[in-house]
Write a protein that holds these residues in place. Structure first.
Motif, mmCIF file in Angstrom:
data_model
loop_
_atom_site.group_PDB
_atom_site.id
_atom_site.type_symbol
_atom_site.label_atom_id
_atom_site.label_comp_id
_atom_site.label_asym_id
_atom_site.label_seq_id
_atom_site.Cartn_x
_atom_site.Cartn_y
_atom_site.Cartn_z
ATOM 1 N N GLY A 162 -18.651 44.930 19.153
ATOM 2 C CA GLY A 162 -17.535 44.985 20.082
ATOM 3 C C GLY A 162 -16.534 46.053 19.724
ATOM 4 N N PRO A 163 -15.473 46.149 20.526
ATOM 5 C CA PRO A 163 -14.450 47.171 20.294
ATOM 6 C C PRO A 163 -13.719 46.976 18.967
ATOM 7 C CG PRO A 163 -14.194 46.174 22.478
ATOM 8 C CD PRO A 163 -15.186 45.352 21.725
ATOM 9 N N ILE A 164 -13.273 48.083 18.416
ATOM 10 C CA ILE A 164 -12.435 48.070 17.223
ATOM 11 C C ILE A 164 -10.999 47.837 17.673
ATOM 12 C CG2 ILE A 164 -11.505 49.471 15.331
ATOM 13 C CD1 ILE A 164 -14.124 50.982 15.284
ATOM 14 N N ALA A 165 -10.264 47.011 16.933
ATOM 15 C CA ALA A 165 -8.845 46.789 17.218
ATOM 16 C C ALA A 165 -8.035 47.944 16.647
ATOM 17 C CB ALA A 165 -8.384 45.469 16.616
ATOM 18 N N ASP A 166 -6.908 48.230 17.277
ATOM 19 C CA ASP A 166 -5.994 49.277 16.817
ATOM 20 C C ASP A 166 -5.489 48.966 15.413
ATOM 21 O OD1 ASP A 166 -3.056 50.366 16.580
ATOM 22 O OD2 ASP A 166 -4.053 51.606 18.071
ATOM 23 N N ASP A 167 -5.163 50.003 14.647
ATOM 24 C CA ASP A 167 -4.726 49.834 13.261
ATOM 25 C C ASP A 167 -3.442 49.025 13.107
ATOM 26 O OD1 ASP A 167 -6.884 51.185 12.266
ATOM 27 O OD2 ASP A 167 -5.868 53.115 12.189
ATOM 28 N N LYS A 168 -2.659 48.882 14.162
ATOM 29 C CA LYS A 168 -1.416 48.120 14.071
ATOM 30 C C LYS A 168 -1.660 46.632 14.333
ATOM 31 C CE LYS A 168 0.518 51.858 16.548
ATOM 32 N NZ LYS A 168 -0.798 52.171 16.923
ATOM 33 N N VAL A 169 -2.879 46.192 14.063
ATOM 34 C CA VAL A 169 -3.286 44.838 14.397
ATOM 35 C C VAL A 169 -2.461 43.771 13.676
ATOM 36 C CG1 VAL A 169 -5.124 44.623 12.688
ATOM 37 C CG2 VAL A 169 -5.303 43.406 14.831
ATOM 38 N N GLY A 170 -2.093 44.000 12.444
ATOM 39 C CA GLY A 170 -1.352 43.002 11.666
ATOM 40 C C GLY A 170 -0.063 42.566 12.343
ATOM 41 N N LEU A 171 0.697 43.527 12.822
ATOM 42 C CA LEU A 171 1.958 43.214 13.500
ATOM 43 C C LEU A 171 1.697 42.432 14.776
ATOM 44 C CD1 LEU A 171 5.002 43.417 13.973
ATOM 45 C CD2 LEU A 171 4.600 45.685 14.991
ATOM 46 N N GLN A 172 0.696 42.837 15.535
ATOM 47 C CA GLN A 172 0.412 42.165 16.802
ATOM 48 C C GLN A 172 -0.059 40.721 16.569
ATOM 49 O OE1 GLN A 172 1.647 43.824 19.224
ATOM 50 N NE2 GLN A 172 1.891 45.528 17.807
ATOM 51 N N ILE A 173 -0.857 40.502 15.545
ATOM 52 C CA ILE A 173 -1.302 39.145 15.197
ATOM 53 C C ILE A 173 -0.093 38.286 14.849
ATOM 54 C CG2 ILE A 173 -2.610 37.789 13.495
ATOM 55 C CD1 ILE A 173 -4.423 39.317 15.446
ATOM 56 N N LYS A 174 0.819 38.850 14.078
ATOM 57 C CA LYS A 174 2.031 38.112 13.686
ATOM 58 C C LYS A 174 2.853 37.735 14.918
ATOM 59 C CE LYS A 174 6.123 38.527 10.775
ATOM 60 N NZ LYS A 174 6.863 39.386 9.839
ATOM 61 N N LEU A 175 3.063 38.691 15.817
ATOM 62 C CA LEU A 175 3.844 38.418 17.032
ATOM 63 C C LEU A 175 3.174 37.362 17.910
ATOM 64 C CD1 LEU A 175 4.886 42.072 17.989
ATOM 65 C CD2 LEU A 175 6.322 40.296 16.938
ATOM 66 N N PHE A 176 1.849 37.427 17.999
ATOM 67 C CA PHE A 176 1.115 36.440 18.796
ATOM 68 C C PHE A 176 1.224 35.043 18.175
ATOM 69 C CE2 PHE A 176 -2.884 34.133 19.650
ATOM 70 C CZ PHE A 176 -2.773 33.992 21.026
ATOM 71 N N ASN A 177 1.029 34.958 16.885
ATOM 72 C CA ASN A 177 1.074 33.658 16.210
ATOM 73 C C ASN A 177 2.475 33.064 16.182
ATOM 74 O OD1 ASN A 177 -1.685 33.419 15.741
ATOM 75 N ND2 ASN A 177 -1.550 34.677 13.906
ATOM 76 N N GLN A 178 3.490 33.908 16.288
ATOM 77 C CA GLN A 178 4.873 33.418 16.380
ATOM 78 C C GLN A 178 5.260 33.146 17.837
ATOM 79 O OE1 GLN A 178 7.140 36.479 14.384
ATOM 80 N NE2 GLN A 178 6.733 35.599 12.373
ATOM 81 N N GLU A 179 4.287 33.301 18.740
ATOM 82 C CA GLU A 179 4.462 33.078 20.174
ATOM 83 C C GLU A 179 5.526 33.984 20.794
ATOM 84 O OE1 GLU A 179 4.871 28.856 20.826
ATOM 85 O OE2 GLU A 179 2.895 28.456 19.965
ATOM 86 N N ILE A 180 5.645 35.188 20.241
ATOM 87 C CA ILE A 180 6.559 36.195 20.784
ATOM 88 C C ILE A 180 5.864 36.974 21.895
ATOM 89 C CG2 ILE A 180 7.839 38.307 20.213
ATOM 90 C CD1 ILE A 180 8.272 37.025 17.401
ATOM 91 N N ILE A 181 4.548 37.157 21.766
ATOM 92 C CA ILE A 181 3.760 37.803 22.824
ATOM 93 C C ILE A 181 2.635 36.850 23.238
ATOM 94 C CG2 ILE A 181 4.305 40.159 22.075
ATOM 95 C CD1 ILE A 181 1.488 40.301 20.813
ATOM 96 N N ASP A 182 2.127 37.031 24.474
ATOM 97 C CA ASP A 182 1.031 36.190 24.955
ATOM 98 C C ASP A 182 -0.305 36.906 24.739
ATOM 99 O OD1 ASP A 182 0.840 38.134 26.945
ATOM 100 O OD2 ASP A 182 1.618 36.843 28.523
ATOM 101 N N VAL A 183 -1.391 36.240 25.096
ATOM 102 C CA VAL A 183 -2.717 36.794 24.846
ATOM 103 C C VAL A 183 -2.955 38.074 25.647
ATOM 104 C CG1 VAL A 183 -3.959 35.401 26.550
ATOM 105 C CG2 VAL A 183 -5.154 36.193 24.502
ATOM 106 N N ASN A 184 -2.386 38.195 26.853
ATOM 107 C CA ASN A 184 -2.534 39.441 27.633
ATOM 108 C C ASN A 184 -1.901 40.611 26.892
ATOM 109 O OD1 ASN A 184 -3.906 38.359 29.864
ATOM 110 N ND2 ASN A 184 -1.991 37.640 30.752
#
Length: 158
Positions: free
Chosen positions: A107-129
């Motif tokens: 599958g596709p490779i995730a962007d290198d800034k993945v750590g920050l995005q995972i953190k924001l998602f898990n803190q419910e700051i951003i949604d799955v979209n």
């Protein structure tokens, strides 16, 4: 098909225990069909860990592998919610164990800034979209993950 592995050290045997945990598809051996992508990854690895850029070349008998009913294979043909949630589960640092039982994942490779995005998602700051959109590379790049010794047997160094 020919696949490439970008690294900072040459080796003959694939040792899955040396793979880092919490990667896109989990702890495993990663390859790409794009030699230039492998070269970029090799250079990036040397900048962070030292060594010399090295691109290893492998033959993957994908036709035989995909016919092997004993192999569990997951394919993401494009960016999707399922792909983003799969990346999130594997990249989530609260887990130190394997989060799936697939032998091979493509599958596709995730962007290198993945750590920050995972953190924001898990803190419910951003949604799955938003997570999915932010994890996309500007130009999509795809990767192959080999996570078991059974899967590794389908790779031959050339």
């Amino acid at each position: 098909m020919i696949l490439y592995h970008g690294t900072n050290v040459d080796f003959d045997e694939i040792d899955l225990s040396k793979s880092k945990i919490n990667k896109d598809f989990g702890q495993g051996f990663y390859l790409t069909a794009d030699r230039h992508q492998a070269e970029r990854l090799a250079l990036q690895r040397t900048l962070t860990d030292g060594g010399l850029p090295c691109v290893l070349k492998f033959w993957f008998d994908d036709k035989i592998a995909y016919q092997d009913s004993g192999l569990k294979i997951l394919t993401f043909e494009e960016y999707s919610h399922e792909w983003a949630l799969f990346i999130n589960r594997n990249r989530n640092t609260k887990f130190s164990t394997k989060q799936h039982d697939y032998d091979i994942v493509y599958g596709p490779i995730a962007d290198d800034k993945v750590g920050l995005q995972i953190k924001l998602f898990n803190q419910e700051i951003i949604d799955v979209n938003t997570l999915m959109e932010r994890l996309k590379f500007v130009v999509p790049s795809f990767q192959y993950y080999f996570g078991t010794d059974k899967a590794i047997k389908y790779l031959k160094r050339i």
